[in-house]
Design a protein around this motif. Sequence first.
Motif, PDB file in Angstrom:
ATOM      1  N   PRO A 106       0.843  -1.197   0.000  1.00 52.72           N
ATOM      2  CA  PRO A 106       0.000   0.000   0.000  1.00 52.72           C
ATOM      3  C   PRO A 106       0.884   1.255   0.000  1.00 52.72           C
ATOM      4  CG  PRO A 106      -0.845  -1.605   1.556  1.00 52.72           C
ATOM      5  CD  PRO A 106       0.472  -2.144   1.067  1.00 52.72           C
ATOM      6  N   GLY A 107       0.498   2.222  -0.806  1.00 50.92           N
ATOM      7  CA  GLY A 107       1.271   3.470  -0.894  1.00 50.92           C
ATOM      8  C   GLY A 107       2.317   3.457  -1.987  1.00 50.92           C
ATOM      9  N   ASP A 108       2.704   2.286  -2.479  1.00 48.68           N
ATOM     10  CA  ASP A 108       3.707   2.208  -3.551  1.00 48.68           C
ATOM     11  C   ASP A 108       3.192   2.876  -4.826  1.00 48.68           C
ATOM     12  OD1 ASP A 108       5.552   0.844  -2.068  1.00 48.68           O
ATOM     13  OD2 ASP A 108       5.227  -1.106  -3.036  1.00 48.68           O
ATOM     14  N   LYS A 109       4.150   3.303  -5.644  1.00 48.15           N
ATOM     15  CA  LYS A 109       3.765   3.945  -6.902  1.00 48.15           C
ATOM     16  C   LYS A 109       3.780   2.930  -8.049  1.00 48.15           C
ATOM     17  CE  LYS A 109       4.945   8.593  -5.675  1.00 48.15           C
ATOM     18  NZ  LYS A 109       5.825   9.744  -5.782  1.00 48.15           N
ATOM     19  N   VAL A 110       2.747   2.995  -8.880  1.00 48.64           N
ATOM     20  CA  VAL A 110       2.604   2.102 -10.028  1.00 48.64           C
ATOM     21  C   VAL A 110       2.394   2.971 -11.267  1.00 48.64           C
ATOM     22  CG1 VAL A 110       1.230   0.241 -11.049  1.00 48.64           C
ATOM     23  CG2 VAL A 110       1.565   0.315  -8.557  1.00 48.64           C
ATOM     24  N   MET A 111       3.187   2.707 -12.311  1.00 52.09           N
ATOM     25  CA  MET A 111       3.100   3.539 -13.520  1.00 52.09           C
ATOM     26  C   MET A 111       2.191   2.902 -14.569  1.00 52.09           C
ATOM     27  SD  MET A 111       6.141   4.876 -16.048  1.00 52.09           S
ATOM     28  CE  MET A 111       6.804   6.108 -14.953  1.00 52.09           C
ATOM     29  N   ILE A 112       1.432   3.755 -15.243  1.00 56.70           N
ATOM     30  CA  ILE A 112       0.639   3.331 -16.404  1.00 56.70           C
ATOM     31  C   ILE A 112       0.872   4.334 -17.538  1.00 56.70           C
ATOM     32  CG2 ILE A 112      -1.104   2.118 -15.043  1.00 56.70           C
ATOM     33  CD1 ILE A 112      -2.966   4.511 -15.438  1.00 56.70           C
ATOM     34  N   MET A 113       0.681   3.879 -18.756  1.00 60.42           N
ATOM     35  CA  MET A 113       0.951   4.728 -19.926  1.00 60.42           C
ATOM     36  C   MET A 113      -0.384   5.160 -20.531  1.00 60.42           C
ATOM     37  SD  MET A 113       3.884   2.070 -21.004  1.00 60.42           S
ATOM     38  CE  MET A 113       4.065   2.434 -22.725  1.00 60.42           C
ATOM     39  N   THR A 114      -0.772   6.393 -20.273  1.00 58.69           N
ATOM     40  CA  THR A 114      -2.106   6.871 -20.656  1.00 58.69           C
ATOM     41  C   THR A 114      -2.109   7.524 -22.041  1.00 58.69           C
ATOM     42  OG1 THR A 114      -1.575   8.868 -19.396  1.00 58.69           O
ATOM     43  CG2 THR A 114      -2.903   7.190 -18.296  1.00 58.69           C
ATOM     44  N   PRO A 115      -3.255   7.468 -22.767  1.00 54.93           N
ATOM     45  CA  PRO A 115      -4.523   6.869 -22.381  1.00 54.93           C
ATOM     46  C   PRO A 115      -4.402   5.340 -22.359  1.00 54.93           C
ATOM     47  CG  PRO A 115      -4.590   7.488 -24.687  1.00 54.93           C
ATOM     48  CD  PRO A 115      -3.279   7.982 -24.150  1.00 54.93           C
ATOM     49  N   VAL A 116      -5.081   4.727 -21.394  1.00 53.63           N
ATOM     50  CA  VAL A 116      -4.997   3.277 -21.297  1.00 53.63           C
ATOM     51  C   VAL A 116      -6.286   2.715 -20.689  1.00 53.63           C
ATOM     52  CG1 VAL A 116      -3.945   3.092 -18.970  1.00 53.63           C
ATOM     53  CG2 VAL A 116      -3.340   1.411 -20.761  1.00 53.63           C
ATOM     54  N   TYR A 117      -6.480   1.424 -20.909  1.00 50.97           N
ATOM     55  CA  TYR A 117      -7.651   0.686 -20.429  1.00 50.97           C
ATOM     56  C   TYR A 117      -8.025   1.120 -18.995  1.00 50.97           C
ATOM     57  CZ  TYR A 117     -10.424  -3.425 -19.128  1.00 50.97           C
ATOM     58  OH  TYR A 117     -11.420  -4.267 -18.695  1.00 50.97           O
ATOM     59  N   ASN A 118      -9.288   1.499 -18.820  1.00 47.58           N
ATOM     60  CA  ASN A 118      -9.727   2.101 -17.562  1.00 47.58           C
ATOM     61  C   ASN A 118      -9.461   1.257 -16.316  1.00 47.58           C
ATOM     62  OD1 ASN A 118     -11.752   0.800 -19.239  1.00 47.58           O
ATOM     63  ND2 ASN A 118     -13.206   1.175 -17.620  1.00 47.58           N
ATOM     64  N   PRO A 135       2.261   9.727 -19.898  1.00 45.95           N
ATOM     65  CA  PRO A 135       1.395   9.875 -21.078  1.00 45.95           C
ATOM     66  C   PRO A 135       2.136   9.556 -22.370  1.00 45.95           C
ATOM     67  CG  PRO A 135       1.245  11.793 -19.628  1.00 45.95           C
ATOM     68  CD  PRO A 135       2.414  10.985 -19.148  1.00 45.95           C
ATOM     69  N   LEU A 136       1.423   8.890 -23.265  1.00 47.11           N
ATOM     70  CA  LEU A 136       1.965   8.613 -24.596  1.00 47.11           C
ATOM     71  C   LEU A 136       1.901   9.913 -25.413  1.00 47.11           C
ATOM     72  CD1 LEU A 136       0.015   5.275 -25.188  1.00 47.11           C
ATOM     73  CD2 LEU A 136       2.473   5.482 -24.716  1.00 47.11           C
ATOM     74  N   ILE A 137       2.715   9.993 -26.429  1.00 44.43           N
ATOM     75  CA  ILE A 137       2.732  11.197 -27.274  1.00 44.43           C
ATOM     76  C   ILE A 137       1.945  10.889 -28.551  1.00 44.43           C
ATOM     77  CG2 ILE A 137       4.206  12.749 -28.610  1.00 44.43           C
ATOM     78  CD1 ILE A 137       6.446  12.054 -26.529  1.00 44.43           C
ATOM     79  N   TYR A 138       0.957  11.745 -28.856  1.00 43.81           N
ATOM     80  CA  TYR A 138       0.125  11.549 -30.053  1.00 43.81           C
ATOM     81  C   TYR A 138       0.634  12.437 -31.172  1.00 43.81           C
ATOM     82  CZ  TYR A 138      -4.123  10.632 -32.759  1.00 43.81           C
ATOM     83  OH  TYR A 138      -5.021  10.217 -33.720  1.00 43.81           O
ATOM     84  N   GLU A 139       1.003  11.832 -32.268  1.00 44.38           N
ATOM     85  CA  GLU A 139       1.574  12.586 -33.386  1.00 44.38           C
ATOM     86  C   GLU A 139       1.288  11.834 -34.677  1.00 44.38           C
ATOM     87  OE1 GLU A 139       5.521  14.859 -32.043  1.00 44.38           O
ATOM     88  OE2 GLU A 139       5.893  13.045 -33.202  1.00 44.38           O
ATOM     89  N   ASP A 140       0.872  12.527 -35.706  1.00 41.98           N
ATOM     90  CA  ASP A 140       0.636  11.917 -37.017  1.00 41.98           C
ATOM     91  C   ASP A 140      -0.234  10.665 -36.925  1.00 41.98           C
ATOM     92  OD1 ASP A 140       2.264  13.836 -38.126  1.00 41.98           O
ATOM     93  OD2 ASP A 140       4.075  12.605 -37.886  1.00 41.98           O
ATOM     94  N   ALA A 141      -1.330  10.775 -36.224  1.00 47.86           N
ATOM     95  CA  ALA A 141      -2.321   9.695 -36.123  1.00 47.86           C
ATOM     96  C   ALA A 141      -1.790   8.419 -35.472  1.00 47.86           C
ATOM     97  CB  ALA A 141      -2.922   9.384 -37.491  1.00 47.86           C
ATOM     98  N   THR A 142      -0.773   8.563 -34.645  1.00 48.51           N
ATOM     99  CA  THR A 142      -0.301   7.393 -33.905  1.00 48.51           C
ATOM    100  C   THR A 142       0.354   7.840 -32.592  1.00 48.51           C
ATOM    101  OG1 THR A 142       0.890   5.307 -34.115  1.00 48.51           O
ATOM    102  CG2 THR A 142       1.996   7.256 -35.001  1.00 48.51           C
ATOM    103  N   TYR A 143       0.644   6.847 -31.762  1.00 51.89           N
ATOM    104  CA  TYR A 143       1.238   7.160 -30.453  1.00 51.89           C
ATOM    105  C   TYR A 143       2.662   6.633 -30.379  1.00 51.89           C
ATOM    106  CZ  TYR A 143      -3.236   8.487 -28.320  1.00 51.89           C
ATOM    107  OH  TYR A 143      -4.401   9.124 -27.988  1.00 51.89           O
TER     108      TYR A 143
END
Length: 385
Positions: A106-118, A135-143
């Motif tokens: 409890p209290g530990d940090k967990v990383m996720i790459m957003t946008p991502v499955y809710n 966060p992912l970078i959105y550019e030219d219709a892709t991440y």
Amino acid sequence: MQFDFDKLIERRGTHCVKWDKPMADDVIPMWVADMDFEVAPAITDALRKRVEHGVFGYVAVPDEFFQATTGWFDWRHQWHINHDWIQYTIGVVPALAVIVRALTCPGDKVMIMTPVYNCFFSAVQNNDRQLVECPLIYEDATYRIDFDEMERKMCNGEVKLLILCNPHNPACRVWTVDELKRIGDICRRNGVMVLSDEIHCEFVYPGHQYTPFASIEGHQEFTVTCVSPSKAFNIAGLQTALIVCANSEWRNRIDQVLCASEVNMLNPFGVEALIAAYNYGAAWMDALNDYIYGNYQLLHDTFASHLSHLTVTRLEGTYLAWVDCRVMGMTSEQLTQHLLDNARVMINSGSIYGMPGEGFIRINLATQRSRVTEALNRMIPVLKG
Ligand SMILES: Cc1ncc(COP(=O)(O)O)c(C=O)c1O
């Protein structure tokens, strides 16, 4: 065609979340990640045989179940899994929560790459861990991945676990070997464990290749992978998922939480369906991928011709189209309601996948071509302005 994916199946009135929740009969549901196709004939045959037996008591999971799984990943994805690395549970979402509890405090940090499955958000927050977003970078219709940001946020040693989505829902990406290696290098350098959710691994389109994160040399020591035939073979209701982990100490910890949470039993239908899917489902799966890619091309071309102010993200994997509607100046919730009210099409709001999803919509393409066509015809005037 050997399999008839055009066949319309009436799902209303079958206690089906996707079709029965919208309630109104004129709505085309293209939201929750569930497909409208009949399953592979081998699965129906196996289930029919099991039903005819007529007794449905508790299940002892047989060796065949493990052999079918290791065999499938071995020949289809060149990932060699030992039988004893596999644990089973009732779904990937329950598995995510179990693994977060087993491997972090409890209290530990967990990383996720957003946008991502809710459910990545809830797996962390409902278990009193702290979310760190990369966060992912959105550019030219892709991440693409912001590796500098990932390293910067991991380097103080506070992040204990990265939850990776490979392929990524809703970013439509199938991560390349190079990207997976870079993620692995950053995690290894910073002592971060990786929980890789690979539930979408069978949906991969021309020019792309799925690589199991743990199959890359050196990765398996710090990785736990979740897979399931549920998404690929449309058997989510049969509640069968697998946790694959080569690290025996971590497996023991996961096992304790699986037992304590009482989610370490399967049902007879899930077991039979998995065996049939992994032993006999390959041709069906290949044909399905072709069909869904055809749906994507239809959507892509329709948007390019009629709704060119909106950007359809390039679909490398998953059956979930992701459309950038930010130029419309509406929130995702407003867009979702607007499409429901005026096009009678139900989609997912991008903002449920985190703030970077605001202004996007997610459209489920795993339905019959005629339904995709009808939905697009209804959406064009509504999204035009
Ligand atoms: C990335 C991801 N993980 C897990 C799930 C659901 O898994 P399950 O139904 O096995 O709990 C989904 C469903 O859409 C998903 O997109």
